[in-house]
Design an enzyme around this catalytic site. Sequence first.
Site, PDB file in Angstrom:
ATOM      1  N   GLY A  53       0.815  -1.208   0.000  1.00  0.00           N
ATOM      2  CA  GLY A  53       0.000   0.000   0.000  1.00  0.00           C
ATOM      3  C   GLY A  53       0.845   1.253   0.000  1.00  0.00           C
ATOM      4  O   GLY A  53       2.013   1.250   0.405  1.00  0.00           O
ATOM      5  N   SER A  54       0.260   2.351  -0.453  1.00  0.00           N
ATOM      6  CA  SER A  54       0.935   3.642  -0.358  1.00  0.00           C
ATOM      7  C   SER A  54       0.752   4.191   1.057  1.00  0.00           C
ATOM      8  O   SER A  54       0.057   3.610   1.891  1.00  0.00           O
ATOM      9  CB  SER A  54       0.361   4.604  -1.399  1.00  0.00           C
ATOM     10  OG  SER A  54      -1.045   4.689  -1.272  1.00  0.00           O
ATOM     11  N   GLY A  55       1.415   5.314   1.323  1.00  0.00           N
ATOM     12  CA  GLY A  55       1.376   5.880   2.660  1.00  0.00           C
ATOM     13  C   GLY A  55       2.523   5.450   3.541  1.00  0.00           C
ATOM     14  O   GLY A  55       2.604   5.857   4.703  1.00  0.00           O
ATOM     15  N   HIS A  56       3.419   4.606   2.990  1.00  0.00           N
ATOM     16  CA  HIS A  56       4.573   4.102   3.746  1.00  0.00           C
ATOM     17  C   HIS A  56       5.894   4.620   3.185  1.00  0.00           C
ATOM     18  O   HIS A  56       6.951   4.050   3.462  1.00  0.00           O
ATOM     19  CB  HIS A  56       4.602   2.574   3.704  1.00  0.00           C
ATOM     20  CG  HIS A  56       3.444   1.922   4.380  1.00  0.00           C
ATOM     21  ND1 HIS A  56       3.171   2.093   5.706  1.00  0.00           N
ATOM     22  CD2 HIS A  56       2.482   1.087   3.894  1.00  0.00           C
ATOM     23  CE1 HIS A  56       2.092   1.392   6.027  1.00  0.00           C
ATOM     24  NE2 HIS A  56       1.647   0.783   4.944  1.00  0.00           N
ATOM     25  N   ASP A 109      -1.864  -8.507   1.387  1.00  0.00           N
ATOM     26  CA  ASP A 109      -0.716  -8.731   0.507  1.00  0.00           C
ATOM     27  C   ASP A 109      -0.621 -10.206   0.106  1.00  0.00           C
ATOM     28  O   ASP A 109      -0.373 -10.527  -1.067  1.00  0.00           O
ATOM     29  CB  ASP A 109       0.573  -8.317   1.218  1.00  0.00           C
ATOM     30  CG  ASP A 109       0.635  -6.836   1.524  1.00  0.00           C
ATOM     31  OD1 ASP A 109       1.572  -6.176   1.069  1.00  0.00           O
ATOM     32  OD2 ASP A 109      -0.253  -6.344   2.247  1.00  0.00           O
ATOM     33  N   HIS A 218       0.507  -0.299  10.842  1.00  0.00           N
ATOM     34  CA  HIS A 218      -0.471   0.790  10.755  1.00  0.00           C
ATOM     35  C   HIS A 218      -1.006   1.182  12.118  1.00  0.00           C
ATOM     36  O   HIS A 218      -2.019   1.874  12.217  1.00  0.00           O
ATOM     37  CB  HIS A 218      -1.651   0.376   9.867  1.00  0.00           C
ATOM     38  CG  HIS A 218      -1.243  -0.235   8.580  1.00  0.00           C
ATOM     39  ND1 HIS A 218      -1.320  -1.583   8.331  1.00  0.00           N
ATOM     40  CD2 HIS A 218      -0.703   0.320   7.466  1.00  0.00           C
ATOM     41  CE1 HIS A 218      -0.870  -1.842   7.120  1.00  0.00           C
ATOM     42  NE2 HIS A 218      -0.479  -0.700   6.574  1.00  0.00           N
TER      43      HIS A 218
END
Length: 335
Positions: A53-56, A109, A218
């Site tokens: 995912g993005s945001g990492h 994932d 998260h």
Amino acid sequence: MNKFVNSTENITSELLEGYTMAFSETVKLGAENIVVRTRPKAEDKVAIIAFGGSGHEPAVSGFVGEGMLDASVVGDIFAAPGAQRLFQALQMFKRDAGILLLVLNHSGDVMSGNMAKQLAERAGIKVKSIMTHDDISAGLDAPDEDRRGLAGAIPMYKILGAAAEQGKSLDELIEIGERFNKQIATLAVAMRACTHPQNGATITELPEGMMQIGMGQHGEAGQGGNEPLVSADATAEFMVGQLMKKLDLKSGDNVLLYINGVGSTTLMEQFIVYRAAAKKLAAAGITVADGYAGELLTVQEQAGFQMILAKLDADHLDLLKNYKADAPYWKRFGK
């Protein structure tokens, strides 16, 4: 939310466009949400693909480049990309040498990875995978399937990327990677969870003056509960002690020690933590042969860090240190 964003629906596409514009000599968009090398690897060498995912940021796309990943497939904020998107990337890199797909152990994932592999195999694409599971917060004796994949995946990218550039076969890469997988352990600590940049939601609330050792990527809870915040030395010494126990380290071993800041923990704090962990290892006769402190995989403004420790075999150390890597967020000069 206090973030410099535009439409929340376009965060992922806009950050990837900006990222590839900023580092255009190294990376580009090969297709929607698929970041690839600007100068591709020769097709007679195994391609290495990772996803998440993005945001990492900078993970995962920050490690696409020579001597590391060939492609990163990016999902929405904190969400795995769908199997069809991942399958699209596998189609793009179809080759006789094969593809190595690197999967972090999180349910979304794993599901996307398994489905994409099945689609690829039906299409005659040669692909094998390694699942990383370096988080020890589920317990030192927890089975691999219960251990989450954290930032320990990043040195794996470097080791396997260097080996692939050397022309190692897919089976050889699997052996090198799985051996490293058994010798790496990560433990995270947080004292403030992140907020979701699309809706402002917080996954976990930590009271002021408290911390949680074992918090996930998260803000998910680990096995341990909330504890009073203690000094950097006390926190680091406990964490490195648990990691040493998990890896059964002995005097004379060579190790990798990385501190990954996860969002709002300053380098000042990371270096102080690193100092304590390195001193405990040195006192046990263990040599830190490869060290790092900084941000590899972040979780927006989460406060805390991940401590990564790995026992290094001779070939792992060689591949980490002695071969060139040229990715936007990992550069080393090698042979």
